[in-house]
Design a protein around this motif. Structure first.
Motif, PDB file in Angstrom:
ATOM      1  N   ASP A 244       0.693  -1.292   0.181  1.00  0.00           N
ATOM      2  CA  ASP A 244       0.017  -0.114  -0.017  1.00  0.00           C
ATOM      3  C   ASP A 244       0.955   1.206  -0.025  1.00  0.00           C
ATOM      4  O   ASP A 244       0.630   2.295  -0.707  1.00  0.00           O
ATOM      5  CB  ASP A 244      -0.913   0.189   1.241  1.00  0.00           C
ATOM      6  CG  ASP A 244      -1.851  -1.069   1.158  1.00  0.00           C
ATOM      7  OD1 ASP A 244      -2.171  -1.674  -0.057  1.00  0.00           O
ATOM      8  OD2 ASP A 244      -2.474  -1.454   2.175  1.00  0.00           O
ATOM      9  N   TYR A 245       2.171   1.302   0.785  1.00  0.00           N
ATOM     10  CA  TYR A 245       2.502   2.185   0.724  1.00  0.00           C
ATOM     11  C   TYR A 245       3.434   2.660  -0.635  1.00  0.00           C
ATOM     12  O   TYR A 245       3.360   3.788  -1.066  1.00  0.00           O
ATOM     13  CB  TYR A 245       3.878   2.093   1.855  1.00  0.00           C
ATOM     14  CG  TYR A 245       4.947   3.057   1.944  1.00  0.00           C
ATOM     15  CD1 TYR A 245       4.758   4.507   2.504  1.00  0.00           C
ATOM     16  CD2 TYR A 245       6.042   2.972   1.241  1.00  0.00           C
ATOM     17  CE1 TYR A 245       5.740   5.473   2.596  1.00  0.00           C
ATOM     18  CE2 TYR A 245       6.978   4.029   1.470  1.00  0.00           C
ATOM     19  CZ  TYR A 245       6.846   5.365   1.798  1.00  0.00           C
ATOM     20  OH  TYR A 245       7.606   6.371   1.912  1.00  0.00           O
ATOM     21  N   TYR A 246       3.869   1.797  -1.109  1.00  0.00           N
ATOM     22  CA  TYR A 246       4.564   1.934  -2.703  1.00  0.00           C
ATOM     23  C   TYR A 246       3.585   2.573  -3.638  1.00  0.00           C
ATOM     24  O   TYR A 246       3.689   3.395  -4.453  1.00  0.00           O
ATOM     25  CB  TYR A 246       5.040   0.783  -3.163  1.00  0.00           C
ATOM     26  CG  TYR A 246       6.561   0.392  -2.624  1.00  0.00           C
ATOM     27  CD1 TYR A 246       7.508   0.918  -3.355  1.00  0.00           C
ATOM     28  CD2 TYR A 246       6.726  -0.198  -1.444  1.00  0.00           C
ATOM     29  CE1 TYR A 246       8.684   0.602  -2.766  1.00  0.00           C
ATOM     30  CE2 TYR A 246       7.992  -0.360  -0.855  1.00  0.00           C
ATOM     31  CZ  TYR A 246       9.190  -0.185  -1.721  1.00  0.00           C
ATOM     32  OH  TYR A 246      10.407  -0.345  -1.264  1.00  0.00           O
ATOM     33  N   ALA A 247       2.278   1.829  -3.389  1.00  0.00           N
ATOM     34  CA  ALA A 247       1.112   2.388  -4.154  1.00  0.00           C
ATOM     35  C   ALA A 247       0.717   3.775  -4.061  1.00  0.00           C
ATOM     36  O   ALA A 247       0.548   4.669  -4.901  1.00  0.00           O
ATOM     37  CB  ALA A 247      -0.058   1.360  -4.147  1.00  0.00           C
ATOM     38  N   ARG A 248       0.718   4.193  -2.534  1.00  0.00           N
ATOM     39  CA  ARG A 248       0.566   5.591  -2.163  1.00  0.00           C
ATOM     40  C   ARG A 248       1.390   6.404  -2.764  1.00  0.00           C
ATOM     41  O   ARG A 248       1.113   7.670  -3.163  1.00  0.00           O
ATOM     42  CB  ARG A 248       0.316   5.517  -0.812  1.00  0.00           C
ATOM     43  CG  ARG A 248      -0.588   6.744  -0.293  1.00  0.00           C
ATOM     44  CD  ARG A 248      -0.843   6.607   1.124  1.00  0.00           C
ATOM     45  NE  ARG A 248       0.302   7.001   2.012  1.00  0.00           N
ATOM     46  CZ  ARG A 248       0.686   6.376   3.001  1.00  0.00           C
ATOM     47  NH1 ARG A 248       0.174   5.072   3.157  1.00  0.00           N
ATOM     48  NH2 ARG A 248       1.919   6.406   3.494  1.00  0.00           N
ATOM     49  N   ILE A 249       2.837   6.523  -2.405  1.00  0.00           N
ATOM     50  CA  ILE A 249       3.846   7.403  -3.053  1.00  0.00           C
ATOM     51  C   ILE A 249       3.961   7.180  -4.674  1.00  0.00           C
ATOM     52  O   ILE A 249       4.802   7.757  -5.130  1.00  0.00           O
ATOM     53  CB  ILE A 249       5.111   6.887  -2.264  1.00  0.00           C
ATOM     54  CG1 ILE A 249       5.718   5.556  -2.488  1.00  0.00           C
ATOM     55  CG2 ILE A 249       4.727   7.382  -0.940  1.00  0.00           C
ATOM     56  CD1 ILE A 249       7.106   5.699  -2.030  1.00  0.00           C
ATOM     57  N   GLY A 250       3.376   6.087  -5.332  1.00  0.00           N
ATOM     58  CA  GLY A 250       3.670   6.008  -6.713  1.00  0.00           C
ATOM     59  C   GLY A 250       4.768   5.507  -7.252  1.00  0.00           C
ATOM     60  O   GLY A 250       5.257   6.074  -8.324  1.00  0.00           O
ATOM     61  N   LYS A 251       5.190   4.713  -6.499  1.00  0.00           N
ATOM     62  CA  LYS A 251       6.489   3.691  -6.890  1.00  0.00           C
ATOM     63  C   LYS A 251       6.311   2.521  -7.201  1.00  0.00           C
ATOM     64  O   LYS A 251       5.494   1.895  -6.461  1.00  0.00           O
ATOM     65  CB  LYS A 251       7.648   4.034  -5.647  1.00  0.00           C
ATOM     66  CG  LYS A 251       8.711   5.099  -5.905  1.00  0.00           C
ATOM     67  CD  LYS A 251       9.813   5.089  -4.589  1.00  0.00           C
ATOM     68  CE  LYS A 251      10.675   3.944  -5.229  1.00  0.00           C
ATOM     69  NZ  LYS A 251      11.950   4.087  -4.453  1.00  0.00           N
TER      70      LYS A 251
END
Ligand SMILES: Nc1ncnc2c1ncn2[C@@H]1O[C@H](COP(=O)(O)OP(=O)(O)OP(=O)(O)O)[C@@H](O)[C@H]1O
Ligand SMILES: [Mg+2]
Length: 486
Positions: A244-251
């Motif tokens: 989820d974190y990677y998705a949120r920051i767009g990476k």
């Protein structure tokens, strides 16, 4: 033409005859009818206006050709092949799921089976159909047949052919295949084994082949500074739980590690420990056997999620140490140029790592190892590409204590102080320390192994001191020469 029920022991031979049994008489009458029709057609055709033939009858025949084929052979086939260049896109995964699904079916129905261990450390076997074996399956009143074949070629491709009657087309496509996929995935999750993939090259292209990954190294057996080890494990945990974190920051959900240090400091051991910690598969890319950038790209695309992609000794792997090739190479004209065009270049590797594919599916770790970090192009190891740089250094006292505990179960010994002092001067790798700590015969114990280590450390320290003196004398001589030259 009814086919035998799935409950029958085994359609024979291989179901093909049954599929067409009963067709014989139908074909004979159809054949004579067609022959008569052709005769009439040849008589009538010269008298028909060209347009009638071209636009009306031609169209009519084309429209009914499918119907005719369906009448002759109502059996449809879906082919599922392993590793046919689409593993990353799910085709390979479909094969694996089908195989897992069929393992449950074929255990009771197939006559010729293959067996492999279901998972590491278990005694359970995963059964699959042997080549040219066929089993039947029932689903909501429909019978389907699974046939296992091996398609030829330099690298034989294991393939399943799913055969069913055309009237079940919707049921099979809409319900049965998702059912196979769901069940297969559940079975795979419960019997998953880690795999070690390596790229092999036949005369035409590169492809992945694998063995079961069974490396005993874990973070519990890896000797290194405990704080550094904890930091790496925390980093891996954050990555694993970071969807989820990677998705949120767009990476893209991937992370690069650069492991560098002298030979024998545990870089490969660390990779195995990481793979065991995460339970990921390992893809070991041998760059020297990849001939073109396109092939490298394809290999990357074919990797699956939850995996570690490793390029060992990146400084020796290909011509990647030169500055980034900014200019486009001229088109090949002679044989030498073609040879040149076949090489993997730095920009090719960068594209393979960062390509758009890397954002699809995700959960990949890319690891480079090197003994000479200073030789690498900064573009290759910049943060964002190689996010975490881990120096694997000579054996420190903490790492030694860890190894002593691991190899001999001791936490203290009269020789420890001596060893601590010598380790600072000796610059010895964990691999060397481990070698001395390993008992070589039944008479060897902690005392003798530690004594052997002390001796080796003392010799190495002496050697280092001599080298340091020679180097400083060299420096002095060079300084003198410079003064004289002036
Ligand atoms: N930190 C360590 N902890 C435990 N064992 C180690 C460690 N480092 C090395 N070893 C032992 O030394 C052997 C060689 O280590 P390894 O192959 O991991 O070194 P490497 O850094 O990959 O070397 P190279 O640069 O030559 O590839 C391993 O089989 C392992 O038993
Ligand atoms: Mg190594």
């Amino acid at each position: 033409m009814p086919r035998p029920k799935a409950t029958m022991p085994r359609p024979s031979p291989k179901g093909a005859v049954e599929r067409y049994a009963g067709l014989g008489s139908a074909l004979t009458s159809l054949g004579s009818a067609l022959a008569g029709l052709m005769f009439v057609w040849s008589m009538v055709r010269p008298f028909l206006p060209r347009t009638v033939f071209k636009y009306y009858l031609g169209h009519l025949m084309r429209r009914h050709a499918r119907w005719l084929v369906a009448l002759l052979d109502p059996w449809l086939t879906i082919t599922i092949t392993d590793h046919d260049g689409g593993g990353r896109l799910g085709i390979g995964a479909v094969y694996d799921r089908a195989k897992a699904y069929l393992s449950a079916q074929c255990a009771t129905r197939a006559r010729s089976l293959r067996a492999e261990l279901a998972a590491r450390g278990t005694e359970r076997f995963l059964l699959s159909m042997d080549h040219n074996e066929e089993i039947a399956d029932e689903f909501q009143g429909a019978t389907v047949w699974w046939h296992s074949v091996s398609l030829g070629g330099a690298v034989p491709r294991r393939t399943y052919r799913l055969v069913f009657h055309e009237r079940h087309r919707d049921l099979i496509v809409e319900s049965y295949l998702p059912h196979v996929s769901r069940e297969g995935r559940a079975i795979m999750a419960s019997t998953r084994r880690q795999k070690l993939f390596t790229n092999t090259f036949d005369r035409h292209n590169s492809s992945w082949s694998y063995v079961v990954f069974e490396h005993p190294s874990t973070f519990d057996t890896l000797a290194m500074d405990p704080a550094k080890k904890r930091a790496i494990m925390d980093d891996l945990d954050a990555f694993r739980n970071g969807r989820d974190y990677y998705a949120r920051i767009g990476k893209a959900w991937k992370r690069g590690y650069l492991l560098y240090g002298p030979p024998g400091t545990g870089k490969s051991t660390m990779i195995a420990a990481m793979a065991n910690y995460l339970g990921y598969d390992v893809y070991n890319i041998e760059l020297t056997s990849v001939t073109t950038n396109g092939e490298l790209q394809r290999l990357f695309v074919e990797t699956k999620g939850k995996s570690i992609i490793v390029v060992e000794d990146i400084d020796c792997s290909a011509e990647l140490t030169a500055k980034r090739d900014r200019k486009k190479p001229p088109p090949p004209s002679g044989p030498d140029d073609y040879e040149e065009a076949r090489k993997v270049t730095l920009s090719g590797l960068l594209n393979a790592i960062d390509g758009l594919w890397s954002a699809c599916g995700g959960e990949r770790i890319i690891i480079f190892t090197t003994n000479h970090v200073e030789k690498l192009d900064p573009a290759l190891i910049r943060r964002g590409r190689m996010d975490k740089h881990i120096e694997m250094s000579y054996c420190c006292f903490e790492a030694f204590r860890f190894l002593a505990r691991n190899y001999h179960g001791i936490d203290a010994h009269p020789l420890f102080d001596n060893i601590k002092a010598l380790l600072d001067e000796a610059n010895i790798t964990p691999a060397d320390v481990a070698e001395h700590l390993m008992p070589k015969c039944a008479a060897d114990d902690a005392d003798s192994c530690l004594a052997s280590l002390v001796k080796a450390l003392a010799e190495k320290a002496k050697e280092n001191a001599t080298t340091a003196v020679i180097n400083s004398m060299d420096d002095l001589l060079k300084d003198d020469q410079t003064v004289l030259d002036k």
